[in-house]
Design an enzyme around this catalytic site. Structure first.
Site, PDB file in Angstrom:
ATOM      1  N   SER A   1     -54.342 -26.420  41.748  1.00  0.00           N
ATOM      2  CA  SER A   1     -55.199 -25.286  41.413  1.00  0.00           C
ATOM      3  C   SER A   1     -56.677 -25.607  41.637  1.00  0.00           C
ATOM      4  O   SER A   1     -57.092 -25.921  42.744  1.00  0.00           O
ATOM      5  CB  SER A   1     -54.914 -24.847  39.972  1.00  0.00           C
TER       6      SER A   1
ATOM      7  N   ASP B   1     -54.820 -18.291  42.500  1.00  0.00           N
ATOM      8  CA  ASP B   1     -54.213 -17.495  41.433  1.00  0.00           C
ATOM      9  C   ASP B   1     -55.268 -16.967  40.469  1.00  0.00           C
ATOM     10  O   ASP B   1     -54.929 -16.318  39.479  1.00  0.00           O
ATOM     11  CB  ASP B   1     -53.119 -18.269  40.696  1.00  0.00           C
TER      12      ASP B   1
ATOM     13  N   ASP C   1     -59.822 -19.967  43.493  1.00  0.00           N
ATOM     14  CA  ASP C   1     -59.658 -21.406  43.318  1.00  0.00           C
ATOM     15  C   ASP C   1     -58.717 -21.929  44.399  1.00  0.00           C
ATOM     16  O   ASP C   1     -58.340 -21.193  45.314  1.00  0.00           O
ATOM     17  CB  ASP C   1     -59.161 -21.733  41.912  1.00  0.00           C
TER      18      ASP C   1
ATOM     19  N   ASP D   1     -55.603 -22.607  44.734  1.00  0.00           N
ATOM     20  CA  ASP D   1     -54.317 -21.955  45.013  1.00  0.00           C
ATOM     21  C   ASP D   1     -54.392 -20.445  44.871  1.00  0.00           C
ATOM     22  O   ASP D   1     -53.370 -19.762  44.940  1.00  0.00           O
ATOM     23  CB  ASP D   1     -53.204 -22.528  44.143  1.00  0.00           C
TER      24      ASP D   1
END
EC number: 5.4.2.10
Length: 445
Positions: free
Chosen positions: A102, A245, A241, A243
């Protein structure tokens, strides 16, 4: 082995805390738990990753573990976490795996596991996987034709982009957006998604090389985005960010619009459209008191969850609600996905701007953020702090001082020997004074 899963999967320093061996064994354990009792003759797993260098190694290890357990692996390549969750459901897979840490620095990595339908694992399933990993008896593995096969899903990105297009609320013609992709999983997709909806897109930090993910960019480093928005005269800036999400925003003046403010804007929009189930928003204990005040004035209820988007998701599913999220920028719209989706959040925020013809700063002014002070206090025994009479008395005293104009929260860290002391008040000096006093008492226990 102690507790392996944190609030968002398994995470650590790649090749030290999180090794290829651990990744392989974790994959075997997850396969044994998540495919047990399935009617599928041949279980399948979707696997994707962000661009960080160690992702190739860990994806290979997880793929080996899954296929050795008799699971066919569908490789979707470099994609955001919400894309992996979506494709787990779309492709009717038995489970999904995302290799990502992340927003963490490049040397870290992580493994996020989704159950069938793209849902995050609940605590009981995580414990079952840890128990399987700790088991003394070696797993019984198939041979010959029973070993899982691996194939690439060549149209994975197109499937996810089509999903985003179907979820976009308004055409965005006339709007200019700067998007910071954190040199992460959104780099090849976010600019395309926003442009497909009609916006003029300026992409920054969208050139991943495996080493530069989250490096001075993305949702944890907004300075470059703030400057770019002002320099380009853009209507909005969006930061993802590693990833993708999560999504944070920057208005046309360069001011930050955090997850609380984004939720406030979307909640009011959905309430007006009759889409906010039971007029309820799910937030966490870390959401600013200003969000609670703004929602109360708008006639919207707030259900409070523990910190972590998985707990927001649990409340959303339990109550059948339609919007939830975190101050950090995880925003969940269950009608369109099973986890936080940064690109979708950006599309919905831009859609609200297009529909109302209001600037981001005007929309964000729906909520006034109260000054907040957060102090991390190192402690020897988190449980002792929670039960300490002196701490409880100090919290009660601070709450009496604040009245309805603020709040106090003491929250033990889930991963470190820390207690987080948070105070909100109408004035920053008061919040700072009370937080300092509480931190001193907490630290003395």
């Amino acid at each position: 082995m102690g507790r392996l899963f944190g609030t968002d999967g398994v995470r650590g320093l790649a090749n030290s805390d999180l090794t290829a061996d651990l990744a392989l064994r974790l994959a075997v354990a997850a396969a044994s738990v998540l495919t047990a009792g399935t009617s599928d003759a041949r279980p399948t797993a979707v696997i994707g990753r962000d661009p960080r260098a160690s992702g190739e190694m860990l994806q290979a290890a997880v793929t080996a573990g899954l296929s050795s357990a008799g699971v066919d692996v569908l490789d979707v390549g470099i994609l955001p976490t919400p894309a992996v969750a979506y494709l787990t459901a779309k492709l009717e897979a038995s489970l999904g795996v995302m290799i990502s840490a992340s927003h963490n620095p490049m040397p870290d990595n992580g493994i996020k596991i989704f159950a069938a339908g793209g849902h995050k694992l609940d605590d009981a399933v995580e414990v079952a996987i840890e128990d399987a990993l700790d088991g003394t008896a070696p797993p019984v593995l198939p041979t010959g034709a029973g070993i899982g096969r691996v194939r690439a899903v060549d149209d994975a990105a197109q499937l996810y982009l089509a999903h985003l297009a179907s979820a976009a609320s308004e055409p965005l013609a006339g709007l200019t957006v700067v998007v910071d992709c954190a040199n992460g999983a959104a780099s090849a997709l976010a600019p395309v998604a926003y442009a497909a909806a009609g916006a003029r897109v300026i992409a920054i930090s969208a050139d991943p090389d495996g080493l530069n993910i989250n490096d001075g960019c993305g949702s944890t480093h907004l300075e470059n985005l703030q400057k770019a928005v002002v320099d380009h005269g853009a209507d909005l800036g969006l930061a993802h960010d590693g990833d993708a999400d999560r999504c944070l925003a920057v208005d046309e003046t360069g001011a930050v619009v955090d997850g609380d403010a984004i939720m406030a804007v979307l909640a009011i929009a959905m309430n007006e459209a009759g889409e906010l189930v039971e007029n309820t928003l799910v937030a966490t204990v870390m959401s600013n008191l200003g969000l609670h005040i703004a929602m109360r004035e708008a006639g919207i209820n707030i259900v409070t969850a523990a910190v972590g988007d998985r707990y927001v998701l649990e409340e959303l599913r339990a109550g059948g609600y339609s919007l939830g999220g975190e101050q950090s920028g995880h925003v969940v719209l269950p009608a369109f996905g099973t986890t936080g989706d940064g690109i979708l959040t950006g599309l919905r925020l831009l859609g609200r701007m297009a529909r109302t013809r209001k600037s981001a700063s005007v929309l964000a002014a729906t909520m006034t953020t109260l000054p907040q002070v957060l102090i991390n206090v190192k402690v020897g025994d988190k449980a002792a702090v929670a039960a300490s009479p002196s701490v409880l008395a100090a919290v009660a005293d601070a709450e009496r001082v604040l009245g309805d104009g603020g709040r106090v929260l003491l929250r033990p860290s889930g991963t470190e020997q820390l207690v987080r002391v948070m105070v909100e008040a109408t004035e920053l000096p008061l919040a700072q004074k009370l937080a300092d006093e509480l931190a001193e008492i907490v630290g003395s226990v």
